[in-house]
Structure formats: structure tokens, C-alpha cells
Write an enzyme that holds these catalytic residues in place. Structure first.
Site, PDB file in Angstrom:
ATOM      1  N   ALA A  43      37.503  66.949   4.991  1.00  0.00           N
ATOM      2  CA  ALA A  43      37.220  66.207   6.224  1.00  0.00           C
ATOM      3  C   ALA A  43      35.737  65.893   6.344  1.00  0.00           C
ATOM      4  CB  ALA A  43      37.705  66.997   7.439  1.00  0.00           C
ATOM      5  N   ARG A 329      57.629  76.308   6.187  1.00  0.00           N
ATOM      6  CA  ARG A 329      56.960  77.570   5.895  1.00  0.00           C
ATOM      7  C   ARG A 329      57.288  78.671   6.899  1.00  0.00           C
ATOM      8  NH1 ARG A 329      51.019  75.140   4.057  1.00  0.00           N
ATOM      9  NH2 ARG A 329      51.746  74.369   2.043  1.00  0.00           N
ATOM     10  N   ARG A 434      52.521  73.643  10.452  1.00  0.00           N
ATOM     11  CA  ARG A 434      52.154  72.527   9.568  1.00  0.00           C
ATOM     12  C   ARG A 434      53.094  72.458   8.385  1.00  0.00           C
ATOM     13  NH1 ARG A 434      49.460  72.039   4.903  1.00  0.00           N
ATOM     14  NH2 ARG A 434      48.566  74.144   4.910  1.00  0.00           N
TER      15      ARG A 434
END
Length: 635
Positions: A43, A329, A434
Site C-alpha cells: 500500500a 479461513r 478477509r
């Protein structure tokens, strides 16, 4: 106080309409603005490189000796995009939907759809930079599957995708450094944000080699400093990863959102003893070809090769036939914990489950498996001295990623004007869980394609105003506070190491706010953490001097911030009495043991304002106009 600035109009048009409606800074005027970027992972490096290319004057900071050492380099499995090369039904909307569903409906629709939109541009950008994505025989970029999706949309470079993407971003950044557009500060740690008249105007840093405290001013500050998983001590994060930059911004007024949303990765090498200092990730991509199982009988000590098929429980395939080993996950992690709790664990410490490639090797051949995962197999072999081509890997869940972070609006700006947060440092895109291969996607989306558009909307209003001088009282006072904190830590002169306190904090967090949480455990943690924090400030020992290289001092400052963060995480987890994604409250589960949301009570972002006494909760209500909230099912 929480103006999300989500554009009006149809979901598919919001981003394009927003780019047209916000204020711009013309190319000649960009040279008049200075921007600080803290962090040089995917990022930060992509943001600094792009801002420099646009003409802004950029100062970039990293505590590494090179941007190439950022923790993004450790990402293994891949990066998602909705290009639909396999022609298996993928689309921008399907990527959006899978991400919203995977996050258990606790993220903003507008942000997630934008992420899916720009995902295709990321692949084009990186391929043009020379990132060596895997390719099919005919030359087209290859894709593989990842958890939480029934299509193949993950682009990859063997098991080192993060490294290759970071090298691409680093090349772009290095070019801007050589052109004088970006001023690079290595071995420099940000210790505070400077706020003047309600706006972020700079930072205070410490040179990690000389100990020098310095002030840097700019028109805007961008934090791209990663997540806070090391609050648990043991995690898959690099040992230097920390929360200090984000936490110092929080103490200066930036709200911290959804801190309890922590991701536990199901595919890590189990710890070998209680003194281990970090855990090693094995890519989720391995679940494409590896089958997860445990012995049917509790306490079965036989080597895996001596356990016949009839006495093996491929529990994910049994419970979730539609997704099998590729469930998200959080689901895979909780189910591994269930098996361990039932005393079906494998390995010397009975703290793992098997990830077995025998079927795939028999079907595809060893060479094909080596081509796909060879470097991952080598890593596992070196660490465990077990050859995964011949015996199953042993895996167990570990703290990996944090979905919480600084609250940001649609422009990626915090509630402190001029202060932005990118990538894992913000909360915006992943909700309560996520999906695999989406971290690299978000980091590069924020840096390459979102911030460069949106930051001009803020800067345009201050055209002609120089950065605040560093002799301004705001800088002087902030610097003095940093120096006083350092002097305090150096002066305690106690008897216990920083690592002792960090390890003890990690045990509390893992036991009470880890894979499963409950009211009594969280209340216990909220009494234990302040007591341990008080002991830290009374008995920690920081050897050496402050005016030079001192890694104990670096760690002490970071652990001090972890204490405060840990309290907020437990407070947030206690407040959110539902289960959602990685946040599993034992009091809130379905009869089948799955996470049970309470949409009528908790369909909002928890944004916490710092207070010396009790943190103050603000709520950003989440509105869902394009998806229907349903109980997540991967069966």
C-alpha cells in the site's frame, strides 16, 4: 462525526461518478504540495510511487533498511481479480458478493464494490511492471482457487506472490526516488502524529540508528503501516510489525474501527514449544490440492501412513461438501480447533491437523505439485525436517491478519482531516473476515488507484498554503511528549525483559480473545491486561541508551501501545455479543456450531474514540441495498 462520504447513485456507478465530482489538483499545482507516506509495503510503496509520478513532493518512511523488507513480501498464495480468464462464471459483482459474504456482512457495499472494480486494473499494472505471474501453456495468466469462492480468480507467482508484487511496486518507487520526487527515509520509525487546529500536519520520528528525534511537516499524512496481529505475540507477522503508528493516530483523535475483528489463518506450522517467537504461514493455496484430515479415533498415535482411509476424518469435506477444503479461513480455523479440543490433534504436541498431498501427487505427479508449491514445501521441510512429498504437513490456525483498523471514509481519510490510512491499517473492505488473496488486492487498490484520486479533494482547499513550520508549538509539544515517553521507559530500570511482558499479554489475548470468545473470558482479560500493564511500567527493564541503536527500546514502545490496544480489542469483543466471521462469541452460535450474527443489533461499524478513561463508541450503520443478509453457509 462519521461521514462516510459514500456517493449516491447505483452501486456500479458510484466510483466513476465520485471521481468526476471531487475536486482535483492540476498537474502544475501538485508540485506545491508535500505528502508524508509512512510504511513502504504494497500500500505505501504503490501510493508513494504513484503520488510521486503525479508530481507531488513525497516523503516516505520505513523502519526497515529497504522498502523491499516490508512484511508484504511474506504473502504467498496470490492476489484476487475478476478477470474471469478461466471462463468459470466470475464477474465484478461475484467478487463483490463473495467478499461481502466472506466478511459476514460487516463491511460497506460501496467500498467492496470499488475494490472489485479496480482489481482488474491491478493485474494489468503489475503485469506491465514485469511481475512474473504464473502462466498457462498458451501464455495466458494462470488462476487458481482460494477459500470462500467457487471460481478460480487468484493470480499468483508460485508461493511468493507478495514478494514479486512488492518488487514491482519497489521498482516504481525507486524510479521516483532517483528522480527526486520521493525522499526516502529508511531505519526511521514514526512515533506520533502532529495535529494542528484539528488537521494532521506532520509526524515525529526516531532514527533507529542514532536515536535522533525529528519532526517532519506536510500537507497530508498517509499511514500504510499494516496490521496489529502481533498483539498476540505469536502470529504469522514479522516480529517488528506493530500498531504504534495507527495507535498514536488513534490517541490524536482518529477513531479505531472494529478492533476485535481478527483473522486466524488455518494453515500455519504448529508451534513447537512455548518459547517460540513467531509462527510460519503455509499458503492457503495449498488447500487447493491438499486434503485436511485427523484420525477418527481420539488419541490415535500411529504415523499417518499407518492410518487407513476408513479411519481418517476429512472433516471439512464431510461438513461442507460444496466448498470442502476451500471454506473461508474462519470456518476452517474453528473446525481445526474443534478437532484439537476433541483430542484428535496430531504431532508431538498434539496441536495440529494433517494437510495431505498424497492424492494430488498420485493424480497429477510430483513434478506438477513441485511446480505449483515447491518453495512452500521447501520452507516446511527446512522448519520441521519432514518432507511433505512423503508425509502430510501438520498445520494449525494462527493469528494472521486484522480486519479492524483506523476508521476511514470512502476517500480513505480518517475522521482527522488530512490523515489517511491504507491497506491493512484501515478497516474498510473485509468486514469480519478477509477472504484469502484479498489483502494484496486491497493494498494495491488503495495505493495505485484510490488514494491518488481522492487525496486531491482534500488538498485542493489548501492550495497556496505552505506546510506548517516544525517550530510551531504543535510540533514542539508533540516532540516533547515523544521524548518524555522514551525517557520514562528508559528510566524504569526494572527486572523483566520487554519480551516477557509481550509474551504474557499474548497469552491473555489468545486465551480470552482468540479463536473463540465469551463474556467471562473477556471480562477476565479486561482485569488482567491493566494489571500486567501496571507491572510493565513498574518492572520492565530497557537496557542500553536512547541515543543510538536500541532494539529493546523499540520493542518497549510498541508493547506499551499493544497493552492499550489489547484492552480496546477485548472491550469491542465484549460489546459485540454476536458472532461474525473471525469474531466467534460462544454464546452466539447455531445448533451446528456456526457463527450466528445478530443483524438487527450489530449491523454497524464499531468506531471507538480514544479516552483516558473509557473508550467512546460511535456507530456507522451499514446499509445493504444490493445483497440480502443471510446466514452464511458453505455446505
Amino acid at each position: 462525526m462519521l461521514e462516510s462520504r459514500i456517493p449516491a447513485g447505483p452501486l456500479a456507478d458510484k466510483w466513476d461518478n465520485h471521481k468526476f465530482s471531487i475536486d482535483l489538483v492540476n498537474p502544475a499545482n501538485k508540485r506545491k504540495f508535500e505528502i508524508i507516506v509512512v510504511g513502504t509495503g504494497l500500500a505505501g510503496a504503490s501510493a508513494a510511487a504513484t503520488l510521486g509520478e503525479l508530481g507531488y513532493k513525497v516523503k516516505a518512511f520505513t523502519f526497515h533498511d529497504s522498502p523491499r523488507r516490508a512484511h508484504s513480501i511474506s504473502a504467498q498464495g496470490g492476489i484476487n481479480a475478476a478477470k474471469n480468464y478461466p471462463n468459470d462464471g466470475d464477474s465484478i459483482f461475484r467478487l463483490f458478493y463473495d467478499t461481502i459474504k466472506g466478511g459476514d456482512y460487516r463491511s460497506r457495499e460501496a467500498n467492496v464494490y470499488r475494490l472489485a472494480q479496480v482489481s482488474n486494473e491491478i493485474i494489468d499494472q503489475c503485469a506491465a511492471q514485469g511481475v512474473p505471474f504464473a502462466r498457462e501453456y498458451g501464455g495466458q495468466l494462470a488462476n487458481r482457487s482460494f477459500g470462500g469462492a467457487q471460481v478460480s480468480r487468484t493470480f499468483y507467482a508460485r508461493g511468493q506472490t507478495g514478494q514479486q508484487l512488492l518488487l514491482g511496486a519497489y521498482q516504481a518507487l525507486a524510479r521516483q526516488i532517483s528522480l527526486g520526487k520521493v525522499e526516502m527515509h529508511t531505519r526511521t520509525e514514526m512515533l506520533d502524529v502532529v495535529v494542528h487546529e484539528g488537521k494532521a500536519v506532520g509526524i515525529v520520528t526516531r532514527n533507529l540508528l542514532t536515536g535522533a528525534i525529528e519532526s517532519h511537516s506536510a500537507h497530508a499524512v498517509v499511514l500504510a503501516t499494516g496490521g496489529y496481529g502481533n498483539v498476540y505475540y505469536l502470529s504469522t507477522n514479522a516480529m517488528n510489525s506493530n500498531v504504534t503508528a495507527a495507535w498514536r493516530a488513534h490517541r490524536r483523535g482518529a477513531f479505531f474501527a472494529n478492533p476485535c475483528f481478527t483473522q486466524i489463518h488455518p494453515t500455519c506450522i504448529p508451534s513447537s514449544d512455548e518459547f517460540q517467537s513467531k509462527l510460519t504461514l503455509m499458503s492457503e493455496s495449498l488447500r487447493n490440492d491438499g486434503r485436511i484430515w485427523v484420525p477418527v479415533k481420539a488419541g490415535d498415535d500411529r504415523p499417518p501412513g499407518q492410518i487407513p482411509e476408513a479411519e481418517r476424518d476429512y472433516y471439512l469435506e464431510r461438513k461442507y461438501p460444496a466448498f470442502g477444503n476451500l471454506v473461508p479461513r474462519d470456518v476452517a480455523s474453528r473446525n481445526a480447533k474443534i478437532q484439537i479440543d476433541r483430542e484428535k490433534g496430531v504431532g508431538p504436541l498434539k496441536n495440529g491437523v494433517y494437510l495431505d498431498f498424497a492424492d494430488a501427487i498420485g493424480r497429477l505427479g510430483r513434478d506438477t505439485i513441485a511446480e505449483r508449491y515447491g518453495n512452500l514445501f521447501d520452507i516446511y521441510h527446512r522448519i520441521t525436517d519432514e518432507n511433505p512429498y512423503e508425509v502430510p504437513m501438520r498445520i494449525y490456525p494462527a493469528v494472521h491478519y486484522t480486519m479492524g483498523g483506523l476508521w476511514v471514509d470512502y476517500n480513505l481519510m480518517t475522521n482527522v482531516p488530512g490523515l489517511y490510512a491504507l491497506g491493512e491499517a484501515n478497516f474498510s473492505d473485509h468486514g469480519a473476515n478477509r477472504l484469502g488473496a484479498s489483502a494484496l488486492m486491497q493494498g494495491l487498490a488503495d495505493g495505485y488507484f484510490v488514494l491518488p484520486y481522492t487525496i486531491g479533494d482534500y488538498l485542493a482547499e489548501s492550495l497556496g498554503d505552505p506546510p506548517l513550520p516544525i517550530d510551531n508549538p504543535a510540533f514542539v509539544e508533540t516532540r516533547a511528549e515523544v521524548e518524555n515517553r522514551i525517557a520514562h521507559l528508559m528510566g524504569i530500570n526494572g527486572s523483566r525483559t520487554v519480551d516477557y511482558f509481550h509474551r504474557e499479554l499474548g497469552k491473555i489475548m489468545w486465551d480470552q480473545c482468540g479463536m473463540a470468545r465469551n463474556q467471562s473470558g473477556l471480562e477476565k482479560a479486561l482485569s488482567e491486561i491493566p494489571a500486567l500493564k501496571a507491572e510493565f511500567y513498574a518492572d520492565v527493564r530497557v537496557p542500553g541508551r536512547a541515543d543510538g541503536l536500541n532494539q529493546s527500546l523499540e520493542k518497549a514502545g510498541r508493547v506499551a501501545d499493544f497493552f492499550e490496544l489489547g484492552e480496546l480489542m477485548c472491550r469491542d469483543a465484549l460489546h459485540r455479543s454476536e458472532s461474525a466471521g473471525g469474531h466467534f462469541r460462544e454464546e452466539s452460535q447455531t445448533p451446528e456450531g456456526e457463527a450466528l450474527r445478530k443483524d438487527d443489533e450489530f449491523s454497524y461499524v464499531s468506531a471507538w474514540e480514544y479516552s483516558e478513561s473509557d473508550a467512546i463508541l460511535h456507530k456507522e450503520e451499514l446499509e445493504f441495498e444490493n445483497v440480502q443478509l443471510t446466514q452464511r453457509s458453505y455446505k
